[in-house]
Structures are given as C-alpha cells and as structure tokens.
Design a protein around this motif. Structure first.
Motif, short mmCIF file in Angstrom:
data_model
loop_
_atom_site.label_atom_id
_atom_site.label_comp_id
_atom_site.label_asym_id
_atom_site.label_seq_id
_atom_site.Cartn_x
_atom_site.Cartn_y
_atom_site.Cartn_z
N VAL A 248 0.84 -1.19 0.00
CA VAL A 248 0.00 0.00 0.00
C VAL A 248 0.88 1.25 0.00
CG1 VAL A 248 -1.69 1.33 1.32
CG2 VAL A 248 -1.91 -1.15 1.14
N VAL A 249 0.58 2.16 -0.90
CA VAL A 249 1.30 3.43 -0.96
C VAL A 249 0.47 4.43 -0.16
CG1 VAL A 249 2.21 5.27 -2.44
CG2 VAL A 249 2.25 2.88 -3.23
N ARG A 250 0.98 4.83 0.99
CA ARG A 250 0.22 5.72 1.87
C ARG A 250 -0.01 7.07 1.20
NH1 ARG A 250 -0.46 4.13 7.04
NH2 ARG A 250 -0.58 6.27 7.81
N TYR A 251 -1.18 7.63 1.45
CA TYR A 251 -1.59 8.94 0.97
C TYR A 251 -1.65 9.02 -0.56
CZ TYR A 251 -0.28 9.74 5.79
OH TYR A 251 -0.15 9.62 7.15
N SER A 252 -1.82 7.89 -1.21
CA SER A 252 -1.96 7.91 -2.66
C SER A 252 -3.44 8.08 -3.02
CB SER A 252 -1.41 6.63 -3.28
OG SER A 252 -2.14 5.51 -2.82
N ILE A 253 -3.68 8.54 -4.21
CA ILE A 253 -5.03 8.76 -4.68
C ILE A 253 -5.29 7.83 -5.86
CG2 ILE A 253 -6.61 10.41 -5.75
CD1 ILE A 253 -5.08 12.64 -4.31
N TYR A 254 -6.41 7.14 -5.79
CA TYR A 254 -6.79 6.24 -6.88
C TYR A 254 -7.68 7.00 -7.85
CZ TYR A 254 -9.35 2.74 -9.47
OH TYR A 254 -9.92 2.01 -10.47
N CYS A 255 -7.38 6.90 -9.13
CA CYS A 255 -8.22 7.51 -10.18
C CYS A 255 -8.69 6.38 -11.08
CB CYS A 255 -7.45 8.54 -10.99
SG CYS A 255 -7.04 10.00 -10.04
#
Length: 178
Positions: free
Chosen positions: A164-171
C-alpha cells in the motif's frame, strides 16, 4: 442520432430511420435467435420493434440511470461540486459540467430508460434494486437474476498491506463523474 430538444451534443433520445435501417439489415443478415440490449441509458432499447425482426429481446439492467441521476453528486455540496470543475478533465475537454450532465441524466436518459423498461418483457439484472425499479415501471416483466462471473483473479486476489502506498489517490475510469 437525433439530439433531445434542449440537450447538448451526444445526448440522444431516439434513433433516426437511417441508423435503424442499417441495424435491421445487419440483424437480418446475422439472424440471431435473441437480441441482447446491454443497458437502458441509450436509445437501443427504444428502436422500432421492426428493427429486431420479431426476435425476443432481453435487456440487461446495469446501474439504472434513474437511480444514478438522483445520486449523481455523490453527496458533494454545491460548492464542492463547483470547485471540482477546476480539476475535472471532462469539463475542460468537452466543455460540459457536472450540473448539466446530472440534469441530462435526470431528463433525457431517464426518459429513455423508462421507455425501455415499459417496452420489453425480458430483463436480466443482479440486484434487488434492479428488480424493484423494473417492477415499479413494468410489473408484468419477466426478471431473471443473473450474477455474471468475473475472472478468477478478482476472487483470488488478496490485499497486501505491505504494498500500500500511503496517501496515494486512486483515479478510475469514471474520472468525469463525482
């Protein structure tokens, strides 16, 4: 296809005879046993019955526009929705707005959907909402619950918290929708 009066480019209410004639010819050449209309939000379910040559028609219900339009903003306030235009690629490329799209879903596409639900006898869906909405419009329709399968990877995948990449945003693919 013919635009709905007062609607923008790309919002179709009915299909012109030229397109229906082409569809009729292709169907007559292929001679399918059954016609599958995939979805209710466009005009395909509202073409003249003669296009389908008397063949049985089954319509897949997959995210009813009537219900989606009512929840289009996803709980965002008017201000949040307005601010989202600044980062909305669809707004800048197509010069359309979330408000306009919601209005057109609630008018043009909902009307098409209602006509499709009233017109045909056979429907397939996956949820109790599909069946409830169908029954409210067409109580005599035959509804078949069809739970479409996904590839095994969708069922076998396990979440790996180490990746998991913390603070990432999924689009996702629905980037134009709130």
């Amino acid at each position: 296809c013919v635009s709905f009066e007062g609607s923008g480019k790309g919002w179709y209410q009915r299909c012109p005879e030229k397109f229906q004639s082409l569809a009729r010819n292709l169907i007559d050449q292929f001679k399918p046993d059954i016609i599958h209309v995939n979805g209710t939000e466009y005009f395909y379910g509202n073409m003249d019955e003669s296009v389908y040559g008397g063949r049985p028609v089954v319509v897949s219900l997959q995210g009813l526009i009537t219900e989606c339009a009512a929840r289009y903003n996803g709980g965002l306030t008017w201000r949040e929705t307005f601010c989202a235009h600044a980062i909305n690629v669809r707004f800048w490329l197509k010069r359309t707005s979330i408000f306009r799209t919601q209005r057109e879903w609630a008018t043009v596409r909902t009307k098409q959907e209602q006509e499709t639900l009233k017109r045909w006898r056979f429907f397939v869906g996956r949820t109790s909402l599909d069946e409830t909405v169908l029954r409210s419009v067409n109580p005599d329709a035959h509804y078949f619950s069809v739970h479409e399968n996904l590839r095994p990877a969708f069922y076998q995948a396990k979440r790996n918290s180490g990746k998991v990449v913390r603070y990432s945003i999924y689009c996702g693919a629905a980037a134009g929708y709130p």
